[in-house]
Motif scaffolding. Sequence first.
Motif, PDB file in Angstrom:
ATOM      1  N   LEU A  68       0.849  -1.042   0.026  1.00  0.00           N
ATOM      2  CA  LEU A  68      -0.003  -0.045  -0.011  1.00  0.00           C
ATOM      3  C   LEU A  68       0.949   1.255  -0.113  1.00  0.00           C
ATOM      4  CD1 LEU A  68      -3.003   0.936   0.092  1.00  0.00           C
ATOM      5  CD2 LEU A  68      -2.795   0.963   2.502  1.00  0.00           C
ATOM      6  N   GLU A 126      -1.798  -4.101   1.507  1.00  0.00           N
ATOM      7  CA  GLU A 126      -3.382  -4.484   1.144  1.00  0.00           C
ATOM      8  C   GLU A 126      -3.511  -5.556   0.742  1.00  0.00           C
ATOM      9  OE1 GLU A 126      -6.465  -1.414  -0.263  1.00  0.00           O
ATOM     10  OE2 GLU A 126      -4.940  -1.569  -1.563  1.00  0.00           O
ATOM     11  N   ARG A 137      -6.397  -7.588  -1.270  1.00  0.00           N
ATOM     12  CA  ARG A 137      -7.770  -7.270  -2.108  1.00  0.00           C
ATOM     13  C   ARG A 137      -8.671  -8.359  -2.477  1.00  0.00           C
ATOM     14  NH1 ARG A 137      -5.053  -3.254  -6.445  1.00  0.00           N
ATOM     15  NH2 ARG A 137      -3.994  -1.621  -4.802  1.00  0.00           N
ATOM     16  N   TYR A 164     -13.605  -5.988  -0.924  1.00  0.00           N
ATOM     17  CA  TYR A 164     -13.193  -6.120   0.512  1.00  0.00           C
ATOM     18  C   TYR A 164     -11.689  -5.679   0.504  1.00  0.00           C
ATOM     19  CZ  TYR A 164     -17.866  -7.770   0.890  1.00  0.00           C
ATOM     20  OH  TYR A 164     -19.171  -7.919   0.803  1.00  0.00           O
ATOM     21  N   ARG A 165     -11.285  -5.196   1.445  1.00  0.00           N
ATOM     22  CA  ARG A 165      -9.798  -4.964   1.811  1.00  0.00           C
ATOM     23  C   ARG A 165      -9.451  -5.221   3.150  1.00  0.00           C
ATOM     24  NH1 ARG A 165     -10.618  -4.621  -2.877  1.00  0.00           N
ATOM     25  NH2 ARG A 165      -9.865  -2.938  -4.400  1.00  0.00           N
ATOM     26  N   VAL A 223      -5.824  -4.415   5.618  1.00  0.00           N
ATOM     27  CA  VAL A 223      -4.552  -3.943   5.564  1.00  0.00           C
ATOM     28  C   VAL A 223      -3.669  -4.474   6.778  1.00  0.00           C
ATOM     29  CG1 VAL A 223      -3.322  -1.880   5.347  1.00  0.00           C
ATOM     30  CG2 VAL A 223      -5.316  -2.084   4.429  1.00  0.00           C
ATOM     31  N   LYS A 263     -14.868  -1.860   0.481  1.00  0.00           N
ATOM     32  CA  LYS A 263     -14.405  -0.522  -0.222  1.00  0.00           C
ATOM     33  C   LYS A 263     -15.760  -0.043  -0.968  1.00  0.00           C
ATOM     34  CE  LYS A 263     -11.118   1.368  -3.674  1.00  0.00           C
ATOM     35  NZ  LYS A 263     -11.816   1.091  -4.948  1.00  0.00           N
ATOM     36  N   SER A 271     -15.851   3.230  -2.504  1.00  0.00           N
ATOM     37  CA  SER A 271     -15.481   4.420  -3.333  1.00  0.00           C
ATOM     38  C   SER A 271     -16.228   4.130  -4.720  1.00  0.00           C
ATOM     39  CB  SER A 271     -14.095   4.645  -3.319  1.00  0.00           C
ATOM     40  OG  SER A 271     -13.757   5.516  -4.286  1.00  0.00           O
ATOM     41  N   THR A 319      -8.115   4.187  -2.600  1.00  0.00           N
ATOM     42  CA  THR A 319      -8.621   3.704  -1.400  1.00  0.00           C
ATOM     43  C   THR A 319      -9.032   4.984  -0.933  1.00  0.00           C
ATOM     44  OG1 THR A 319      -7.137   2.040  -1.023  1.00  0.00           O
ATOM     45  CG2 THR A 319      -8.010   2.950   0.652  1.00  0.00           C
ATOM     46  N   LYS A 358     -10.180   8.201   1.069  1.00  0.00           N
ATOM     47  CA  LYS A 358      -9.079   9.069   2.217  1.00  0.00           C
ATOM     48  C   LYS A 358      -9.550   8.722   3.405  1.00  0.00           C
ATOM     49  CE  LYS A 358      -7.289  13.430   3.293  1.00  0.00           C
ATOM     50  NZ  LYS A 358      -6.819  13.038   4.480  1.00  0.00           N
ATOM     51  N   GLU A 406     -10.362   6.036   4.990  1.00  0.00           N
ATOM     52  CA  GLU A 406      -9.834   4.780   5.124  1.00  0.00           C
ATOM     53  C   GLU A 406      -8.064   4.777   5.298  1.00  0.00           C
ATOM     54  OE1 GLU A 406     -11.943   2.597   5.573  1.00  0.00           O
ATOM     55  OE2 GLU A 406     -13.659   2.908   4.761  1.00  0.00           O
ATOM     56  N   ILE A 407      -7.542   5.453   4.451  1.00  0.00           N
ATOM     57  CA  ILE A 407      -6.408   5.821   4.614  1.00  0.00           C
ATOM     58  C   ILE A 407      -5.874   6.524   5.751  1.00  0.00           C
ATOM     59  CG2 ILE A 407      -4.272   7.048   3.505  1.00  0.00           C
ATOM     60  CD1 ILE A 407      -4.816   4.386   1.953  1.00  0.00           C
TER      61      ILE A 407
END
Length: 123
Positions: free
Chosen positions: A52, A62, A64, A72-73, A75, A92, A94, A100, A102, A104-105
């Motif tokens: 990631l 990450e 996936r 689905y993710r 990390v 996910k 988005s 990804t 923001k 979530e990041i």
Amino acid sequence: MVRRADEPRPLIWRGASKTDFMAFPPTVQREMGYVLFLAQMGERHSSTAKTLGGFGGATVIEVRESYDGNAYRAVYTVRYADAVYVLHAFQKKSKKGIATPKAEIDLIEKRLKDLIKEKEGRQ
């Protein structure tokens, strides 16, 4: 306690990551669980586990998975040799391409910073 080379490293869930992961469909849990097991054994699944970006190196990974039209993710980080730390698990949603989201990041970043602070505070 010394861990043998053929024993998996512990899997440690940060924040609500385990609860979130357990809400995934069983098929997704099974597939991601295998990828996490490989990480515990010091390996990386080549097709579903990717570095990631934005976290300075290859220590944040990450996983996936797609299932029934959903993404689905999970990390995790292998920054520390004592364990594999799952930082976040999410569906996910988005609609803006493959990026990804923001939020979530930001959560991944916060949990990683908290982990680093904990680990470096103990040493």
